[in-house]
Every structure is written in C-alpha cells, then in structure tokens.
Write a protein that holds these residues in place. Structure first.
Motif, PDB file in Angstrom:
ATOM      1  N   GLY A  54       0.825  -1.211   0.000  1.00  0.00           N
ATOM      2  CA  GLY A  54       0.000   0.000   0.000  1.00  0.00           C
ATOM      3  C   GLY A  54       0.854   1.254   0.000  1.00  0.00           C
ATOM      4  O   GLY A  54       0.568   2.218  -0.720  1.00  0.00           O
ATOM      5  N   VAL A  55       1.918   1.248   0.799  1.00  0.00           N
ATOM      6  CA  VAL A  55       2.848   2.387   0.836  1.00  0.00           C
ATOM      7  C   VAL A  55       3.454   2.617  -0.541  1.00  0.00           C
ATOM      8  O   VAL A  55       3.461   3.741  -1.067  1.00  0.00           O
ATOM      9  CB  VAL A  55       3.966   2.155   1.864  1.00  0.00           C
ATOM     10  N   ILE A  56       3.969   1.546  -1.132  1.00  0.00           N
ATOM     11  CA  ILE A  56       4.659   1.661  -2.415  1.00  0.00           C
ATOM     12  C   ILE A  56       3.705   2.142  -3.503  1.00  0.00           C
ATOM     13  O   ILE A  56       4.059   3.006  -4.323  1.00  0.00           O
ATOM     14  CB  ILE A  56       5.295   0.308  -2.790  1.00  0.00           C
ATOM     15  N   GLY A  57       2.484   1.591  -3.514  1.00  0.00           N
ATOM     16  CA  GLY A  57       1.515   2.004  -4.532  1.00  0.00           C
ATOM     17  C   GLY A  57       1.215   3.487  -4.470  1.00  0.00           C
ATOM     18  O   GLY A  57       1.179   4.181  -5.502  1.00  0.00           O
ATOM     19  N   VAL A  58       1.000   4.009  -3.261  1.00  0.00           N
ATOM     20  CA  VAL A  58       0.714   5.435  -3.104  1.00  0.00           C
ATOM     21  C   VAL A  58       1.920   6.278  -3.492  1.00  0.00           C
ATOM     22  O   VAL A  58       1.789   7.310  -4.169  1.00  0.00           O
ATOM     23  CB  VAL A  58       0.270   5.735  -1.659  1.00  0.00           C
ATOM     24  N   LEU A  59       3.108   5.861  -3.073  1.00  0.00           N
ATOM     25  CA  LEU A  59       4.311   6.634  -3.400  1.00  0.00           C
ATOM     26  C   LEU A  59       4.545   6.678  -4.914  1.00  0.00           C
ATOM     27  O   LEU A  59       4.956   7.706  -5.457  1.00  0.00           O
ATOM     28  CB  LEU A  59       5.525   6.027  -2.699  1.00  0.00           C
ATOM     29  N   LEU A  60       4.281   5.574  -5.583  1.00  0.00           N
ATOM     30  CA  LEU A  60       4.487   5.535  -7.031  1.00  0.00           C
ATOM     31  C   LEU A  60       3.472   6.397  -7.771  1.00  0.00           C
ATOM     32  O   LEU A  60       3.796   7.053  -8.763  1.00  0.00           O
ATOM     33  CB  LEU A  60       4.417   4.094  -7.535  1.00  0.00           C
ATOM     34  N   LEU A  61       2.219   6.400  -7.298  1.00  0.00           N
ATOM     35  CA  LEU A  61       1.166   7.127  -8.001  1.00  0.00           C
ATOM     36  C   LEU A  61       1.078   8.586  -7.570  1.00  0.00           C
ATOM     37  O   LEU A  61       0.802   9.461  -8.395  1.00  0.00           O
ATOM     38  CB  LEU A  61      -0.185   6.445  -7.769  1.00  0.00           C
ATOM     39  N   PHE A  62       1.289   8.844  -6.282  1.00  0.00           N
ATOM     40  CA  PHE A  62       1.069  10.191  -5.757  1.00  0.00           C
ATOM     41  C   PHE A  62       2.275  10.736  -5.001  1.00  0.00           C
ATOM     42  O   PHE A  62       2.136  11.669  -4.210  1.00  0.00           O
ATOM     43  CB  PHE A  62      -0.150  10.185  -4.814  1.00  0.00           C
ATOM     44  N   GLY A  63       3.452  10.167  -5.258  1.00  0.00           N
ATOM     45  CA  GLY A  63       4.629  10.546  -4.498  1.00  0.00           C
ATOM     46  C   GLY A  63       4.996  12.008  -4.598  1.00  0.00           C
ATOM     47  O   GLY A  63       5.525  12.585  -3.645  1.00  0.00           O
ATOM     48  N   ASN A  64       4.738  12.636  -5.738  1.00  0.00           N
ATOM     49  CA  ASN A  64       5.107  14.047  -5.885  1.00  0.00           C
ATOM     50  C   ASN A  64       3.899  14.965  -6.013  1.00  0.00           C
ATOM     51  O   ASN A  64       4.035  16.116  -6.414  1.00  0.00           O
ATOM     52  CB  ASN A  64       6.049  14.230  -7.079  1.00  0.00           C
ATOM     53  N   VAL A  65       2.711  14.470  -5.664  1.00  0.00           N
ATOM     54  CA  VAL A  65       1.506  15.295  -5.766  1.00  0.00           C
ATOM     55  C   VAL A  65       1.591  16.501  -4.838  1.00  0.00           C
ATOM     56  O   VAL A  65       1.137  17.599  -5.179  1.00  0.00           O
ATOM     57  CB  VAL A  65       0.253  14.446  -5.454  1.00  0.00           C
ATOM     58  N   SER A  66       2.190  16.334  -3.666  1.00  0.00           N
ATOM     59  CA  SER A  66       2.250  17.446  -2.721  1.00  0.00           C
ATOM     60  C   SER A  66       3.110  18.592  -3.227  1.00  0.00           C
ATOM     61  O   SER A  66       2.967  19.723  -2.762  1.00  0.00           O
ATOM     62  CB  SER A  66       2.772  16.965  -1.360  1.00  0.00           C
ATOM     63  N   ASP A  67       4.007  18.327  -4.188  1.00  0.00           N
ATOM     64  CA  ASP A  67       4.788  19.407  -4.779  1.00  0.00           C
ATOM     65  C   ASP A  67       3.893  20.361  -5.571  1.00  0.00           C
ATOM     66  O   ASP A  67       4.247  21.526  -5.761  1.00  0.00           O
ATOM     67  CB  ASP A  67       5.864  18.841  -5.716  1.00  0.00           C
ATOM     68  N   ALA A  68       2.726  19.872  -6.013  1.00  0.00           N
ATOM     69  CA  ALA A  68       1.810  20.691  -6.806  1.00  0.00           C
ATOM     70  C   ALA A  68       0.628  21.212  -5.989  1.00  0.00           C
ATOM     71  O   ALA A  68       0.276  22.387  -6.067  1.00  0.00           O
ATOM     72  CB  ALA A  68       1.289  19.884  -8.001  1.00  0.00           C
ATOM     73  N   VAL A  69      -0.001  20.351  -5.171  1.00  0.00           N
ATOM     74  CA  VAL A  69      -1.223  20.753  -4.460  1.00  0.00           C
ATOM     75  C   VAL A  69      -0.940  21.186  -3.024  1.00  0.00           C
ATOM     76  O   VAL A  69      -1.863  21.628  -2.323  1.00  0.00           O
ATOM     77  CB  VAL A  69      -2.260  19.616  -4.463  1.00  0.00           C
ATOM     78  N   GLY A  70       0.303  21.063  -2.580  1.00  0.00           N
ATOM     79  CA  GLY A  70       0.652  21.466  -1.222  1.00  0.00           C
ATOM     80  C   GLY A  70       0.788  20.281  -0.288  1.00  0.00           C
ATOM     81  O   GLY A  70       0.237  19.203  -0.532  1.00  0.00           O
TER      82      GLY A  70
END
Length: 393
Positions: A54-70
């Motif tokens: 679960g950790v790996i799946g989220v990191l792969l899909l959304f790992g850098n989302v916070s760089d855009a949405v905060g």
C-alpha cells in the motif's frame, strides 16, 4: 505567519509520529488475531507485506503530488486513511478486515513519508534546518516505535486488547487533524487538491548520482526492521517462551527507538560517512539476530534491536539528508517519496521470503537465511559508499 511557521515544524512532526504509530500498532496483537481467526505465520508476513505494498503504490502514483497541491491537503487525506484503518481493525470480522486495515494503513504511510518529511523541513526556521532533518526522521521512526509499545501495554494490562489500542489511536488522529489544520502551507502557488493526478515520483538528473547508493542503504536498513517487526512476536512466543504482549511490544519498539538514537550520530559523522558506517553497524545487528535465532535466546535479540536499529537510523538519516540536499525545491517531495519506495521494498520482499521459508525450514532457519542475504547486501553497499565517500573527500 512567521510565528506559526517557527514552531509549526514540531506540530507537523507530532502528526507524522501519530500517523506512523498506527502502522505498527497491530504488531504485538497478531498472536491474538491468530488465536481468534486462525491463520499461519506465512499469512502474518503476507498481512504485514500488504501494508508495504500500500505504501509503495501510493508513493508511485502520488509521491510528488504534494509538490503541486501542497503538503497540508495530502497529509490531511493521509490522516483520513489512518482513521479508516483503525475503524477496519475495530470492525474486524475475519482475515479480509486485517488486509483492509493494513492496506489503508499503508496508504496513510505512503501519503505521509515523503510529504511529511518535506513539510517538516520546509516549516523549520532557517537556523533550525539541520535539527528539522533529525526531527522528521525521528518522528518517522519514533512513531513506528510507539505503535507496538502502546498496543503491547494496552493489550497486556487493559481490557479489550483488540479494541482499546485503535480507539486511543483514533483520538490521537483527531488531535493531529486539528494541529495540521492550524498550520500554514509551505508550497507557494499550491493548486486545489481536486486537480491532483497520479504521477510517479521523478528523479532529476542532478539527484541520481546520490540517490542510487543512498536508496540501496535504505533498502537494507528497512529490510532488517521489516523482518524484525514481522517475525519477532512469533519467535518470542514459540522459541523463547515470552507471551507477555507488553514485552513483545517493547522489544519491537526498541529497534525503532534505537534508530532514532542512531540518527543523532549523523551530524557528527557527516551524512556521506554515516551511510557506509551505518551499513557496518547493520551487519553487527544482523549477526546478533542470527545468534538469537540459532540459540533461541532473548538477550541477543534485544541487542540486535539496539545495534541493528542504530545502524538503520544512521543509514536513513544520512540517505534523507544527502538526497534532500541535492533535490530541487520543486521536486523535493517526489524525490523523497522515490527514496521511500525503495526503502519499503526492503520491508515487503524479504518479509514474504521469510514467510515462505518458514514452512519448509522453520522460523529460526528462515530468519538465518535472511540475515545472511541482508549481511551480504549491507557489506556490498557499505563498501561501495565508503569508496565513494573517500573519492569525494
């Protein structure tokens, strides 16, 4: 705003620790679940590995989302996943609920690891950046240690051992939600959360030379913690005769607290040298773990937690510091998430391997095979990193 930011990194770290505590909360309780539901030691390692997936799946899909949405919106969603995990354990009606709870817990950790690390670093005042690096990694590993300690104590000395730990965690999650809501956003020009799209973590060219050796060391350290956390409860019960849940929780927590202590050595050594030296300490911890497995003794197991945990802490803080230092601001969350993808692969793959070997070899021999493989990997990565450090000096 300045006042909120000056101490805000400590509040963010506290929420980080609370979230991570929930990921290890079930560790001393698996024996109770085995008695109640009925499943093998292999299934324990599979349940444990589902969290890592679960950790790996989220990191792969959304790992850098916070760089855009905060950072803050992503962390609030992470707390929601952690709360849903606690509810799944409270509603447990069979093995499927354990899988759901662990998967949701993995989602929470995946959203927190890279994002919360970046958030703590960014909220810290300029004069406390070095301290913030320790605070972030200490919140991560210290939170992981508090989970089994809290659950073990409640399971042994309080009523309703499979209920109360998760109720307490839900209360802490509510408080953490309130803390994060009060903190400022650290990403300038953050877009609304609804605009978030799956996107794998990126590795800018200037990061790659540092990233690969740091990630190998992180993989080795997390492998030790993963196997230690997943098999220690069964080993203590079956081979050592320890059935006290509080003792089991304390032994597991010792490894994570020792990791926090090991991180304190990194500023004195320098991140570049701390990583290869941490690999050497890891080998010592693996040797003590092998001794405990071979002799069915408690003392070497406790020493393995102390030594191996310290080595893991040295490699983790060194890796995070080296990678964060060279990562561009616009990609820091994604780069740190990529680092934790490799680290959590270290939790999932060896853990399942030990579980598969448990049937034909038995738990002690399966653990010995693991220690040999991880010692070879630690030696190879440590030698490479030490040559690299000398070449750069």
């Amino acid at each position: 705003m300045t006042d909120r930011r000056s101490g805000g990194y400590l509040g963010a770290a506290a929420a980080f620790a609370v979230c991570m505590a929930g990921t290890t909360l079930p560790t001393p309780l698996y024996g109770l679940y085995q008695e109640r539901i009925g499943f093998s030691e292999l299934m324990v390692t599979v349940v444990f590995a589902v969290y890592a997936l679960g950790v790996i799946g989220v990191l792969l899909l959304f790992g850098n989302v916070s760089d855009a949405v905060g950072r803050r919106p992503v962390l609030l969603v992470g707390l929601g996943c952690a709360a849903a995990s606690a509810v799944a354990f409270l509603a447990e009606q069979g093995l499927a609920w354990l899988f759901a709870g662990r998967l949701l817990s993995g989602f929470a950790a995946g959203l927190f690891t890279g994002t919360a690390t970046a958030y703590v670093l960014e909220l810290a005042p300029p004069g406390r950046k070095d301290r913030a690096g320790f605070v972030a990694t200490a919140a991560n590993m210290g939170g992981l240690g508090c989970g089994p300690l809290l659950a073990g104590l409640l399971a042994q000395y309080a009523a309703r051992p499979l209920t109360l730990p998760f109720v307490v965690h839900l209360v802490l999650l509510v408080l953490s939600f309130a803390v994060l809501r009060a903190l400022p956003e650290s990403v300038d020009g953050a877009r609304p959360l609804r605009t978030a799209r799956p996107h794998r973590p990126s590795l800018p060219a200037e990061v790659r030379g540092v990233f690969v050796p740091a990630a190998v060391a992180a993989f080795t350290g997390f492998s030790l913690l993963g196997v230690f956390t997943s098999v220690t409860p069964a080993f203590l019960a079956e081979q050592v005769g320890v059935h006290n849940h509080a003792v089991v929780g304390l032994v597991v927590a010792t490894a994570f607290f020792a990791s926090t202590g090991g991180q304190l050595l990194v500023p004195k050594l320098g991140a570049r040298r701390a990583i290869p030296l941490g690999c050497l300490v890891l080998i010592g911890g693996l040797g003590l773990l092998a001794l405990s497995l071979a002799t069915h003794a408690l003392a070497p197991l406790v020493l393995a937690a102390l030594v191996g945990g310290a080595g893991q802490g040295m490699t983790l803080r060194g890796a995070v510091g080296e990678v964060a230092a060279v990562a561009p601001d616009a990609h820091r969350g994604g780069v740190l998430s990529a680092l934790f993808v490799v680290a959590y692969l270290g939790i999932s793959i060896p853990v399942i391997g030990v579980g598969l070997l448990d049937g034909p070899l038995g738990l002690p021999d399966a653990g010995l095979v693991f220690t040999v493989c991880m010692a070879v990997l630690a030696a190879a990565s440590g030698a490479f990193l030490l040559r690299r450090a000398r070449a750069l000096d």
